[in-house]
Design an enzyme around this catalytic site. Sequence first.
Site, mmCIF file in Angstrom:
data_model
loop_
_atom_site.group_PDB
_atom_site.id
_atom_site.type_symbol
_atom_site.label_atom_id
_atom_site.label_comp_id
_atom_site.label_asym_id
_atom_site.label_seq_id
_atom_site.Cartn_x
_atom_site.Cartn_y
_atom_site.Cartn_z
ATOM 1 N N ASN A 187 0.819 -1.227 0.000
ATOM 2 C CA ASN A 187 0.000 0.000 0.000
ATOM 3 C C ASN A 187 0.851 1.275 0.000
ATOM 4 O OD1 ASN A 187 0.973 0.329 2.576
ATOM 5 N ND2 ASN A 187 -0.993 0.035 3.607
ATOM 6 N N LYS A 188 2.146 1.163 -0.204
ATOM 7 C CA LYS A 188 2.996 2.353 -0.156
ATOM 8 C C LYS A 188 3.023 3.075 -1.513
ATOM 9 C CE LYS A 188 3.819 2.126 4.212
ATOM 10 N NZ LYS A 188 4.392 1.001 4.871
#
Length: 391
Positions: A187-188
Amino acid sequence: MSASPFLPFALPDIGDDEIAEVIDTLKSGWLTTGPKTKRFEAEFREFLGDQGLHCLAVNSATAGLHLALEALGIGPGDEVITTTHTFTATAEVVRYLGGDVVLVDVDPTTLCIDVRAVEAAITPRTKAVMPVHYAGLAADMQALLQVAKKHGLKVVEDAAHALPTTSCGQLIGTLGSDVTVFSFYANKTITTGEGGMVVTRDADLAKRIAVMRLHGISRDAFDRFTSKVPSWYYEIVAPGFKYNLTDIAASLGLHQLKKSHAFQQRRAAIAAIYNAAFTHLPVLTPPVPGCGGTQPGDTHAWHLYVLRLKDECTLSRDTVIERLFALGIGCSVHYIPLHLQPYWRDHYQLTPEQFPHSHQAYERMLSLPLYSKMSDEDVQRVVDAVRGVLT
Ligand SMILES: *Cc1c(COP(=O)(O)O)cnc(C)c1O
C-alpha cells in the site's frame, strides 16, 4: 441508483510494464537477488540524484530499519528515540537488538516527531533518533539533524511514506542522516509487494548492511582475489539475516520507480480536490508543505490523506468511519499510537497524558482513500460521501 462497488482504502497501481518485467524475470531462470535487484539499486540512486549514496535493496523496510540499527551498533543499554505516532515496525527493530525505545510526542500540526520533545528525552544512554515523515510530509529535519549533531546522536529516517518527499528542497534519502529506509509494501507510494531500500552515504555502514542482509556472507574475498578464489568459496563473518530482495520483486520496483513522480502528481491532485471540497466541513485538512520545518515549495509524497474532526463536529470518529463504510468507502486510521498498544504501553508503562498531541489527533482522525488508481468518479464518490456524512 445502482449500488456502487466498495472502494478499497488502498490499491496498488501495477501496469503492463511491471507484468512484462516479472514474466521476463520468471523466464530468465534467475528468481532471487541478481541482475534486476542490482539495476533497481542503481536506478534508485539515480532517482535520488546523488552518486555519493549507497542503495541496498531489502525485503521490507522493517528489515532495512533493523539492519540500519544493527550496523550502527545499537544494543542492550542503548536508547533510541522515536515517535509514538507511527507503525510498530519503526520501534520494534530497537527491541530486536535489545535496545530501549523512548517514545515522544508529535508536533500537533504535522504529527511528525516533535524535535523539542526529542531534545528533552535525551539521556546519557541515547544513541539514535528515528523520525517518520508522517503521511509523506517531511519531519523538521533541519532542526532534528542539528539536535542530533549537538548531542552526538545517529539519525535513521523511517521514510516508509516519503517517496518522493523533499525537505527544504532536498529529496528524503539525500539529507545528512546516517541511514534512510524506504518501504515498498503493497500500500505504499511505490510497491514491490514486499520490499524496501536502505540508503546511506557511509561506506562502512553500507558494507555491514550488505553483509548482514544475507547471512553474514562476506564477499570481500571475491572482491580482492576474484581471479584466485573459486566460485564456490565464501566466508561467514557474522550471524546475519535473510533480508535480500528477489529479482521478481525488483522487476516491479524498476517500473514503479519510473512512475513515482507521476503517481505523486496524481495523489497530489486528488488531495487538492479533497482540500477544496472539505473547506466548509468541521474538519482539519492535512498540513501542507510550509508547515513544521518544510518549505512552501516542498514535495509531499501524499502517501496518506488524513482528516481530523474538529471539536464542533458532533460525530465520533468511529461513527464517521462506520457511515463512510456503509456508503462503500474504505477508510483507515494512522495510527493507533504505540503508547496505546498493549506491548508498548505495558513494557514502558505509558499513559496518554504523556503524548497529548498524538492522543488527541488519534481520537479524531481518519484516513481517506488516496491512490493513483482512483478514477475521477472514485474521488467524487469519496467527496460526496464525506460531505454527506459531515453536513
Ligand atoms: C509500512 C511502514 C513500515 C514498514 O514497512 P515494511 O516494508 O512493511 O516493513 C515502517 N514504518 C512505517 C511508518 C510504515 O508505514
